[in-house]
Design a protein around this motif. Structure first.
Motif, short mmCIF file in Angstrom:
data_model
loop_
_atom_site.label_atom_id
_atom_site.label_comp_id
_atom_site.label_asym_id
_atom_site.label_seq_id
_atom_site.Cartn_x
_atom_site.Cartn_y
_atom_site.Cartn_z
N LEU A 149 0.83 -1.20 0.00
CA LEU A 149 0.00 0.00 0.00
C LEU A 149 0.86 1.26 0.00
O LEU A 149 0.42 2.33 -0.38
CB LEU A 149 -0.91 0.01 1.22
N ALA A 150 2.12 1.09 0.41
CA ALA A 150 3.02 2.24 0.52
C ALA A 150 3.72 2.56 -0.80
O ALA A 150 4.15 3.69 -1.01
CB ALA A 150 4.05 1.99 1.61
N GLU A 151 3.84 1.56 -1.68
CA GLU A 151 4.54 1.76 -2.94
C GLU A 151 3.63 1.37 -4.10
O GLU A 151 2.83 0.43 -3.99
CB GLU A 151 5.82 0.94 -2.98
N ALA A 152 3.79 2.06 -5.21
CA ALA A 152 2.92 1.79 -6.37
C ALA A 152 3.15 0.40 -6.95
O ALA A 152 2.22 -0.26 -7.41
CB ALA A 152 3.16 2.85 -7.44
N GLY A 153 4.39 -0.06 -6.93
CA GLY A 153 4.67 -1.38 -7.50
C GLY A 153 4.86 -1.33 -9.01
O GLY A 153 4.72 -0.27 -9.64
N ARG A 154 5.12 -2.51 -9.59
CA ARG A 154 5.39 -2.56 -11.03
C ARG A 154 4.10 -2.67 -11.83
O ARG A 154 3.00 -2.76 -11.27
CB ARG A 154 6.33 -3.72 -11.36
N ALA A 207 -9.89 -6.72 6.79
CA ALA A 207 -8.89 -7.45 7.57
C ALA A 207 -7.57 -7.52 6.82
O ALA A 207 -6.49 -7.38 7.42
CB ALA A 207 -9.39 -8.86 7.88
N LEU A 208 -7.63 -7.73 5.51
CA LEU A 208 -6.41 -7.75 4.71
C LEU A 208 -5.76 -6.37 4.68
O LEU A 208 -4.54 -6.25 4.72
CB LEU A 208 -6.72 -8.22 3.30
N MET A 209 -6.58 -5.33 4.58
CA MET A 209 -6.05 -3.98 4.59
C MET A 209 -5.34 -3.69 5.91
O MET A 209 -4.27 -3.06 5.94
CB MET A 209 -7.18 -2.98 4.36
N TRP A 210 -5.92 -4.14 6.99
CA TRP A 210 -5.33 -3.92 8.32
C TRP A 210 -3.96 -4.58 8.40
O TRP A 210 -2.99 -4.00 8.89
CB TRP A 210 -6.25 -4.47 9.39
N LYS A 211 -3.86 -5.81 7.89
CA LYS A 211 -2.58 -6.51 7.90
C LYS A 211 -1.56 -5.80 7.00
O LYS A 211 -0.38 -5.69 7.34
CB LYS A 211 -2.77 -7.95 7.42
N ALA A 212 -2.01 -5.33 5.85
CA ALA A 212 -1.11 -4.67 4.91
C ALA A 212 -0.55 -3.37 5.48
O ALA A 212 0.52 -2.92 5.09
CB ALA A 212 -1.83 -4.40 3.60
N GLN A 213 -1.28 -2.75 6.40
CA GLN A 213 -0.85 -1.49 6.99
C GLN A 213 -0.01 -1.68 8.25
O GLN A 213 0.42 -0.70 8.86
CB GLN A 213 -2.07 -0.64 7.32
N ALA A 214 0.25 -2.94 8.63
CA ALA A 214 0.94 -3.22 9.88
C ALA A 214 2.33 -2.57 9.92
O ALA A 214 2.73 -1.99 10.93
CB ALA A 214 1.05 -4.73 10.09
N GLY A 215 3.08 -2.68 8.81
CA GLY A 215 4.42 -2.11 8.78
C GLY A 215 4.41 -0.60 8.96
O GLY A 215 5.24 -0.04 9.69
N THR A 216 3.46 0.06 8.32
CA THR A 216 3.35 1.52 8.44
C THR A 216 2.97 1.91 9.86
O THR A 216 3.52 2.87 10.42
CB THR A 216 2.31 2.05 7.45
N ARG A 217 2.03 1.18 10.46
CA ARG A 217 1.61 1.50 11.83
C ARG A 217 2.79 1.35 12.78
O ARG A 217 3.00 2.17 13.68
CB ARG A 217 0.47 0.59 12.27
N PHE A 218 3.58 0.29 12.59
CA PHE A 218 4.73 0.06 13.48
C PHE A 218 5.75 1.17 13.35
O PHE A 218 6.28 1.67 14.33
CB PHE A 218 5.37 -1.28 13.14
N SER A 219 6.00 1.60 12.09
CA SER A 219 6.97 2.68 11.86
C SER A 219 6.50 3.97 12.52
O SER A 219 7.30 4.72 13.10
CB SER A 219 7.17 2.89 10.36
N LEU A 220 5.22 4.25 12.44
CA LEU A 220 4.69 5.47 13.04
C LEU A 220 4.78 5.43 14.57
O LEU A 220 4.97 6.47 15.22
CB LEU A 220 3.22 5.67 12.62
N MET A 221 4.67 4.24 15.14
CA MET A 221 4.80 4.11 16.60
C MET A 221 6.20 4.44 17.06
O MET A 221 6.40 4.88 18.20
CB MET A 221 4.41 2.70 17.03
#
Length: 223
Positions: A149-154, A207-221
């Protein structure tokens, strides 16, 4: 390449009457994972990157580039509300291994055919044969962030499920209300085809969106 063995004809999942339980004007998605008890279906909706190229790639392998691919069921783009930018999406007649047709996203269309329409153009792909084969672009859709979700990808290219032998084993069902309320209807639809099919996972898209955002949430913490 695909994650497992290919089937030679219409597989059992092709018979599941999804249109009977999908509601087009709905607002929630229910994502389902399927597994047969007597035969594991290794097919995935999304696979490892494949190679694509234009005519110059026939004489120069360095011209091939990586692209993400997905196998999609009919109605997939409408269900997940991916906008159709040009052309059309897959129809019933396209869901056939003999139909070399693809839908591409705006990123691939712009890279392959800058400043011109990609509709009706052909690209080379290598996914089911050792040698590259031509496929025709019938539609262009909006880009999806399928890996992050953070990067556009190929860039992305889409094939109808039948192109690789009817094997996709992850499904999205759109419903007008609480996704958990149609769990029984989904299980019943699968059981009508074969009671040996086992649903191994069923969860709302949120639920999938929540998991996909886990890395961003951790970084913000950590900030």
């Amino acid at each position: 390449s695909p994650l497992g063995p290919r089937s030679s004809g219409r597989g059992p999942f092709e018979r599941i009457p999804w249109r009977g339980i999908a509601i087009a004007q709905a607002s929630f998605l229910l994502l389902i994972g399927l597994l047969t008890l007597n035969r594991i279906e290794y097919w995935s909706m999304q696979g490892s990157p494949i190679r694509w190229g234009l005519e110059d790639a026939l004489t120069d392998n360095s011209k091939y580039q990586a692209v993400d691919f997905q196998l999609v069921r009919l109605g997939y783009f409408e269900a997940v509300r991916t906008p159709l930018i040009a052309g059309r999406t897959f129809a019933d007649a396209d869901n056939d291994p003999k139909r070399n047709l693809v839908v591409v996203d705006t990123f691939l269309a712009a890279k392959a055919f800058p400043n011109e329409s990609a509709l009706g153009k052909r690209i080379l792909i290598r996914i089911r044969t050792a040698e590259p084969e031509w496929v025709e672009i019938i539609g262009v859709v909006g880009h999806q962030r399928v890996t992050s979700l953070a990067e556009a990808g190929r860039e992305q290219v889409y094939f109808a499920d039948g192109f690789l032998g009817f094997g996709a084993n992850r499904w999205a069902v759109r419903t007008a209300g609480d996704p958990s309320q149609i769990a029984g209807a989904v299980r019943a639809a699968v059981a009508e085809v074969d009671r040996q099919f086992l649903i191994t996972e069923m969860q709302p898209a949120d639920a999938l969106m929540w998991k996909a955002q886990a890395g961003t949430r951790f970084s913000l913490m950590l900030i």
